[in-house]
Scaffold this active site. Structure first.
Site, mmCIF file in Angstrom:
data_model
loop_
_atom_site.group_PDB
_atom_site.id
_atom_site.type_symbol
_atom_site.label_atom_id
_atom_site.label_comp_id
_atom_site.label_asym_id
_atom_site.label_seq_id
_atom_site.Cartn_x
_atom_site.Cartn_y
_atom_site.Cartn_z
ATOM 1 N N GLY A 48 35.327 52.575 40.651
ATOM 2 C CA GLY A 48 35.405 51.791 41.870
ATOM 3 C C GLY A 48 36.788 51.403 42.333
ATOM 4 O O GLY A 48 37.020 51.215 43.524
ATOM 5 N N GLU A 104 41.261 46.366 39.855
ATOM 6 C CA GLU A 104 39.802 46.446 39.801
ATOM 7 C C GLU A 104 39.223 46.290 41.195
ATOM 8 O O GLU A 104 39.817 45.644 42.053
ATOM 9 C CB GLU A 104 39.294 45.340 38.869
ATOM 10 C CG GLU A 104 37.816 45.185 38.763
ATOM 11 C CD GLU A 104 37.085 46.337 38.105
ATOM 12 O OE1 GLU A 104 37.236 47.477 38.565
ATOM 13 O OE2 GLU A 104 36.343 46.095 37.144
ATOM 14 N N ASP A 108 32.463 40.211 38.962
ATOM 15 C CA ASP A 108 31.411 39.219 39.135
ATOM 16 C C ASP A 108 31.165 38.477 37.826
ATOM 17 O O ASP A 108 31.729 37.416 37.627
ATOM 18 C CB ASP A 108 30.147 39.789 39.797
ATOM 19 C CG ASP A 108 29.548 40.974 39.101
ATOM 20 O OD1 ASP A 108 29.700 41.136 37.887
ATOM 21 O OD2 ASP A 108 28.870 41.750 39.789
ATOM 22 N N GLY A 110 32.313 38.945 34.864
ATOM 23 C CA GLY A 110 33.550 38.832 34.099
ATOM 24 C C GLY A 110 33.500 39.509 32.750
ATOM 25 O O GLY A 110 34.529 39.654 32.082
ATOM 26 N N LYS A 136 33.695 37.666 42.956
ATOM 27 C CA LYS A 136 32.425 36.944 43.107
ATOM 28 C C LYS A 136 32.408 35.820 42.077
ATOM 29 O O LYS A 136 31.710 35.888 41.072
ATOM 30 C CB LYS A 136 31.242 37.868 42.834
ATOM 31 C CG LYS A 136 30.741 38.659 43.967
ATOM 32 C CD LYS A 136 29.389 39.263 43.579
ATOM 33 C CE LYS A 136 29.099 40.489 44.379
ATOM 34 N NZ LYS A 136 27.806 41.081 43.985
ATOM 35 N N ASP A 164 30.187 51.812 44.884
ATOM 36 C CA ASP A 164 29.137 52.778 45.171
ATOM 37 C C ASP A 164 27.784 52.132 45.382
ATOM 38 O O ASP A 164 27.540 50.986 44.999
ATOM 39 C CB ASP A 164 29.033 53.785 44.021
ATOM 40 C CG ASP A 164 28.416 53.174 42.776
ATOM 41 O OD1 ASP A 164 27.360 53.667 42.350
ATOM 42 O OD2 ASP A 164 28.981 52.205 42.227
ATOM 43 N N ARG A 170 31.223 55.642 48.386
ATOM 44 C CA ARG A 170 32.509 55.065 47.975
ATOM 45 C C ARG A 170 33.577 55.329 49.038
ATOM 46 O O ARG A 170 34.572 54.623 49.109
ATOM 47 C CB ARG A 170 32.985 55.667 46.652
ATOM 48 C CG ARG A 170 32.147 55.308 45.452
ATOM 49 C CD ARG A 170 32.757 55.951 44.187
ATOM 50 N NE ARG A 170 31.880 55.881 43.051
ATOM 51 C CZ ARG A 170 31.818 54.856 42.200
ATOM 52 N NH1 ARG A 170 32.579 53.808 42.388
ATOM 53 N NH2 ARG A 170 31.001 54.887 41.173
#
Length: 187
Positions: A48, A104, A108, A110, A136, A164, A170
């Site tokens: 990502g 990154e 979210d 972690g 997040k 994705d 993506r």
């Protein structure tokens, strides 16, 4: 028949211009913070983070190298995690005494980033910082220090710009929110 991303798009959360403007700002901030550094390593978490890394790197004015790491967090469903993380692909360069900036796409719970950072810390980098495009914080289950944040977002299922939806989309130049009803109906 292949479906268009619009089938699953509830709304555009962050448009292309807003994304790119914030990436320019992050590049300037990182350049200033590492102005005296000649051994910066941008470490992209796959898959990502690739689009974000490429655009961010163009706006970092200090010399830097790049490497990649793939890590997986497992749970039931695309949005769940158990906290069990593994490294699927490790970096290829030593980080000892280097300044490492992890790049990154989204953080979210972690769990994944905490595991990656702990894995890297034992390799004795000169410094270890974290840059994420999306944060997040409301989903955080593991306390993790994020040094550079592109955008704070609510707990929404997002895709595009590296993120994705079942390994697709993506390539979109924006961050969209998934229409979860449409996704369920497609299953």
């Amino acid at each position: 028949m292949a479906q268009n991303y619009q089938t699953f798009l509830k709304e555009v959360l962050i448009d292309e211009n807003t994304l790119q403007a914030r990436i320019v700002e992050l590049g300037k901030q990182i350049s200033a913070d590492y102005a005296d550094c000649d051994d910066l390593l941008l470490l992209c978490i796959l898959k990502g983070g690739v689009m974000f890394l490429c655009d961010l790197a163009r706006h970092i004015e200090v010399p830097h190298a790049m490497d990649f790491m793939a890590a997986s967090s497992y749970g039931i469903g695309a949005r769940a995690t158990t906290g069990s993380v593994r490294i699927d692909m490790d970096i290829t360069v030593p980080v000892k005494d280097r300044h490492v900036l992890i790049v990154e796409d989204i953080i979210d719970s972690g769990y994944t980033l905490s595991f990656v950072m702990d894995t890297l810390k034992v390799r004795n980098p000169a410094s270890l910082k974290l840059c994420t495009l999306l944060n997040k914080a409301s989903r955080r289950e593991v306390d993790i220090m994020v040094d550079y944040v592109g955008f704070e977002i609510e707990n929404k299922f997002v895709f595009g710009y590296g993120l994705d939806l079942d390994e697709k989309y993506r390539n979109l130049p924006f961050i969209g929110v998934v229409d979860e009803d449409a996704l369920k109906n497609d299953a």
